[in-house]
Write an enzyme that holds these catalytic residues in place. Structure first.
Site, PDB file in Angstrom:
ATOM      1  N   GLU A 271       0.823  -1.211   0.000  1.00 40.36           N
ATOM      2  CA  GLU A 271       0.000   0.000   0.000  1.00 40.36           C
ATOM      3  C   GLU A 271       0.861   1.268   0.000  1.00 40.36           C
ATOM      4  OE1 GLU A 271      -2.741  -0.663   3.318  1.00 40.36           O
ATOM      5  OE2 GLU A 271      -4.099  -1.694   1.951  1.00 40.36           O
ATOM      6  N   ASP A 344      -8.291  -9.421   3.935  1.00 44.57           N
ATOM      7  CA  ASP A 344      -8.078  -8.292   4.844  1.00 44.57           C
ATOM      8  C   ASP A 344      -9.124  -8.219   5.953  1.00 44.57           C
ATOM      9  OD1 ASP A 344      -7.081  -6.034   5.975  1.00 44.57           O
ATOM     10  OD2 ASP A 344      -7.656  -4.671   4.373  1.00 44.57           O
ATOM     11  N   GLU A 372     -12.554  -2.729  12.197  1.00 45.30           N
ATOM     12  CA  GLU A 372     -12.551  -1.992  10.931  1.00 45.30           C
ATOM     13  C   GLU A 372     -13.686  -2.454  10.016  1.00 45.30           C
ATOM     14  OE1 GLU A 372      -8.879  -2.310   8.733  1.00 45.30           O
ATOM     15  OE2 GLU A 372      -9.742  -1.386   6.946  1.00 45.30           O
TER      16      GLU A 372
HETATM   17  C1  BDP Z   1      -6.155  -2.476   5.988  1.00 40.43           C
HETATM   18  C2  BDP Z   1      -6.507  -1.119   6.499  1.00 40.43           C
HETATM   19  C3  BDP Z   1      -5.396  -0.119   6.382  1.00 40.43           C
HETATM   20  C4  BDP Z   1      -4.125  -0.718   6.954  1.00 40.43           C
HETATM   21  C5  BDP Z   1      -3.816  -2.023   6.257  1.00 40.43           C
HETATM   22  C6  BDP Z   1      -2.645  -2.786   6.885  1.00 40.43           C
HETATM   23  O1  BDP Z   1      -7.635  -0.677   5.788  1.00 40.43           O
HETATM   24  O2  BDP Z   1      -5.794   1.033   7.065  1.00 40.43           O
HETATM   25  O3  BDP Z   1      -3.056   0.146   6.817  1.00 40.43           O
HETATM   26  O4  BDP Z   1      -4.902  -2.888   6.387  1.00 40.43           O
HETATM   27  O5  BDP Z   1      -2.910  -3.753   7.580  1.00 40.43           O
HETATM   28  O6  BDP Z   1      -7.044  -3.350   6.595  1.00 40.43           O
HETATM   29  O7  BDP Z   1      -1.506  -2.446   6.664  1.00 40.43           O
END
Ligand code: BDP
Length: 676
Positions: A271, A344, A372
């Site tokens: 990301e 996720d 989340e």
């Molecule tokens: C996702 C989240 C994000 C996190 C990412 C992570 O939406 O905010 O930074 O995972 O785990 O679930 O790095």
């Protein structure tokens, strides 16, 4: 051995003795949630300490003196074999002895004794942690915000540290120790390099000092490009000698301030975060470079496997594809930290296949405690049953570590939803003993919850906890549906969501793949082939549409709407039934809570009532949004007997929560009204 039989009566006694919630109460006979599950009773025990006293033993003696109702508790340190933290309790409901080979073992034993006293159970027992490192991951930013945090701002007051030490630091460490949590990563995995500056390291060291007596070690998330961001090196290439020197010197600096520092957590090449792949190096080369810097001090690298790129056909395969070939290449002090599911933190995911692969590599599970994807802190969702699903399939008996993304903030009650405290509690208890049942954990927490003023509420609360997560799955994403959330904030439903320019694998249609003929993601060997990443026995089950459990059906298979399930219903009929069940369950959680009026501390009663009301309304929202949307796609009316929709699809498509990606939404959501 004399059996103590006071069970819930003891709870009533303790509540009476402490006058509701005891110290910290905001109103006569009431609590404000700040007490967590910790003992409140005024103790009377005579505590006989061991010969040598450490700060941890001081805490242990103090806890027992203040809270144990036994006559005498003696503590003995008996050096020898056995895992750090293990303890034995002998005795009865009057006189007890705790022995351990470490001071922290005595403290864990003390908390177990106090727990058993409050549960009205025989205190005699012995226990040792199955997992050595039991770690909370805080996604806290240095500006005080929390990524995916729904309980206020960060507990860490960076501006006033290191000089001012909030009393909550110790309370936090105490709560962690009471359930066996022994590590904490203080900052977000999307890490600011500043955390490694001299200025911030001194602040971190002050927190480490406050936590130390409770056996809670500090770890930090680090930005892989720190040498460039902090000290203007022109590269962060892990094979560059200057970069290696930089990390070695940084590790030396950290350990000079905190000799017991735990190590680094790293999100790299994920990301948008920097990482070794930016220089054509592998994750192993990146992790090993950090491991080399930490090794002389006994530090650890937890390297996350949460990676995915937009080019691959199936996001669920990415982590395995990238990491499995590196098996055996990681240094000894590297652990690969893997989310429980392959995508996720969805309300229900099958096991991540990577957890069952890489036999020559140390691995740890990352669970998410913050909700989340399960209604933030507005919805009740007790997560032990979800985590059990992973542990049961994986068969975890011993593991080097386990992580849980914390749901803790500076709200008075720590977790936003007063009952979300049960998830912090459950994470610690399962990390200590992954064989504990969800029922046991729910029962323990409910029996210790200081908000309860009448013990007859305890079984009702336990039952609510036990039903809550399945209710969420039913009204959000039953039968293996996943990631059909609204874009960005992940709160409400948006199975129709399109965002121009967004990556396809951030959008719901990528996951549900609904069309007039059918629904679901074909991950079989004739589809994306994700089933082939599982050990053979599991792969055979998941790959076969008739054997695949219904709860994972649409995760692994694309099936016609008319496909018949084992129970005789079609996929569409079954989907309608699940969404209906979710709504009735949400309503029935509210009704169960209403039945507890007068048995719960008033402000907490009102707070939970309000949130359960929001949950019921949101369940309706999910039900209508998903069923109306899918029925528009498949052209089928709701199955016979399904609750009719309350809202129109157009009105639901118009709902905008006006919250951004990471903003704490609780307050605005509680005020939000759905348009009809
Ligand atoms: C996702 C989240 C994000 C996190 C990412 C992570 O939406 O905010 O930074 O995972 O785990 O679930 O790095």
């Amino acid at each position: 051995m004399k059996k103590t039989v006071f069970a819930y009566a003891v709870l009533g006694l303790a509540v009476a003795a402490a006058g509701g919630c005891g110290k910290g109460s905001v109103e006569a006979g009431g609590c404000d949630g700040s007490e967590l599950w910790l003992p409140q009773a005024e103790g009377k025990a005579c505590v006989i300490p061991p010969d040598s006293i450490t700060p941890t033993i001081e805490v242990c003696v103090d806890e027992l003196r203040r809270h144990s109702l036994l006559d005498t508790v003696s503590l003995a340190l008996i050096p020898g074999e056995g895992k750090p933290g293990a303890y034995r309790i002998e005795g009865d409901g009057v006189v007890c002895g705790i022995t351990a080979n470490t001071d922290i073992g005595l403290l864990y034993g003390a908390y177990e004794l106090l727990r058993r006293e409050r549960m009205g159970e025989n205190p005699a027992c012995s226990s040792a942690p199955a997992i050595e490192r039991r770690i909370l991951n805080h996604w806290d930013n240095l500006d005080g915000t929390i990524e995916r945090g729904y309980a206020g701002h960060s507990l860490w007051q960076w501006d006033s540290l290191p000089d001012v030490r909030s009393g909550r630091y110790e309370q936090y460490a105490r709560a962690c120790a009471s359930v066996g949590i022994n590590g904490t990563v203080l900052n977000n995995v999307n890490a600011s390099a500043r955390i490694l500056s001299g200025e911030y390291l001194r602040k971190v060291a002050a927190l480490a000092d406050a936590f130390r007596p409770y056996g809670l070690k500090v770890y930090l998330s680090v930005n892989f490009a720190s040498p460039m961001l902090l000290d203007s090196l022109d590269t962060a290439d892990p094979l560059n000698p200057g970069v290696r020197d930089w990390w070695r010197a940084k590790a030396d600096e950290i350990y000079s301030l905190m000799p017991d520092f735990g190590g680094f957590l790293v999100k790299a090449n994920s990301e948008g975060q920097p990482g070794p792949c930016d220089y054509g190096r592998s994750h192993a080369q990146g992790a090993n470079m950090l491991a080399e810097a930490l090794a002389p001090h006994g530090g650890l690298v937890m390297w996350r496997a949460f990676v995915y790129s937009p080019d691959d056909a199936d996001r669920a395969k990415q982590a395995y594809n990238e990491f499995q070939p590196l098996d055996g290449q990681f240094a000894d002090n590297v652990i690969i930290q893997i989310k429980n599911g392959p995508v996720d933190f969805q309300p229900r995911e099958p096991l991540s296949p990577l957890l069952a692969a890489m036999s020559r590599t140390k691995k740890m599970i990352e669970f998410q405690i913050t909700q989340e994807y399960l209604g933030h802190s507005n919805h009740l969702a007790f997560l032990a049953p979800m985590w059990r699903e992973t542990l049961d399939v994986l068969g975890v008996e011993q593991a080097p570590a386990v992580a849980g993304v914390a749901n803790i903030g500076d709200d008075t009650n720590w977790t936003g939803h007063p009952m979300a405290q049960a998830n912090w509690y459950a994470f610690g208890r399962l990390a200590w003993d992954p064989s504990l049942s969800s029922e046991r954990i729910a029962g323990e927490w409910a029996a210790q919850w200081p908000a309860v003023t009448d013990a007859s509420a305890v079984p009702v609360i336990e039952d609510m906890l036990m039903r809550s997560r399945e209710a969420v799955v039913d009204y959000m994403m039953p039968m293996g549906l996943h990631h059909i959330f609204a874009f960005g904030h992940h709160y409400g439903p948006e199975p129709w969501c399109e965002v121009e320019g967004a990556r396809p694998d951030w959008l719901p249609k990528y996951y549900h793949r609904a069309d007039s003929a059918g629904i679901g993601f074909d991950r079989t060997m004739v589809g994306s082939g994700a089933t082939g990443q599982y050990p053979e026995a599991l792969a055979r089950i998941y790959d076969d549409v008739d054997k695949c459990p219904e709860e994972y059906l649409l995760w692994f298979h694309h099936v016609p709407w008319s496909h018949r399930l084992a129970g005789g219903k079609t996929v569409w009929e079954s989907m309608c039934a699940h969404y209906d069940r979710g709504v009735s369950e949400a309503d029935s959680l509210s009704a169960a809570w209403e039945s507890l009026a007068g048995k719960i501390s008033p402000s907490i009663y009102a707070d939970v009532s309000e949130r359960l009301g929001v949950q019921s309304r949101d369940a309706r929202w999910w039900h209508d949004a998903c069923l109306l949307y899918f029925s528009e796609i498949n052209g089928l009316p709701f199955a016979q007997g399904t609750m009719p929709a309350e809202y129109s699809l157009d009105s639901l498509k118009a709902v905008s929560l006006g919250i951004t990606n990471y903003e704490c939404p609780t307050a605005s959501l509680l005020r939000r009204k759905l348009c009809r």
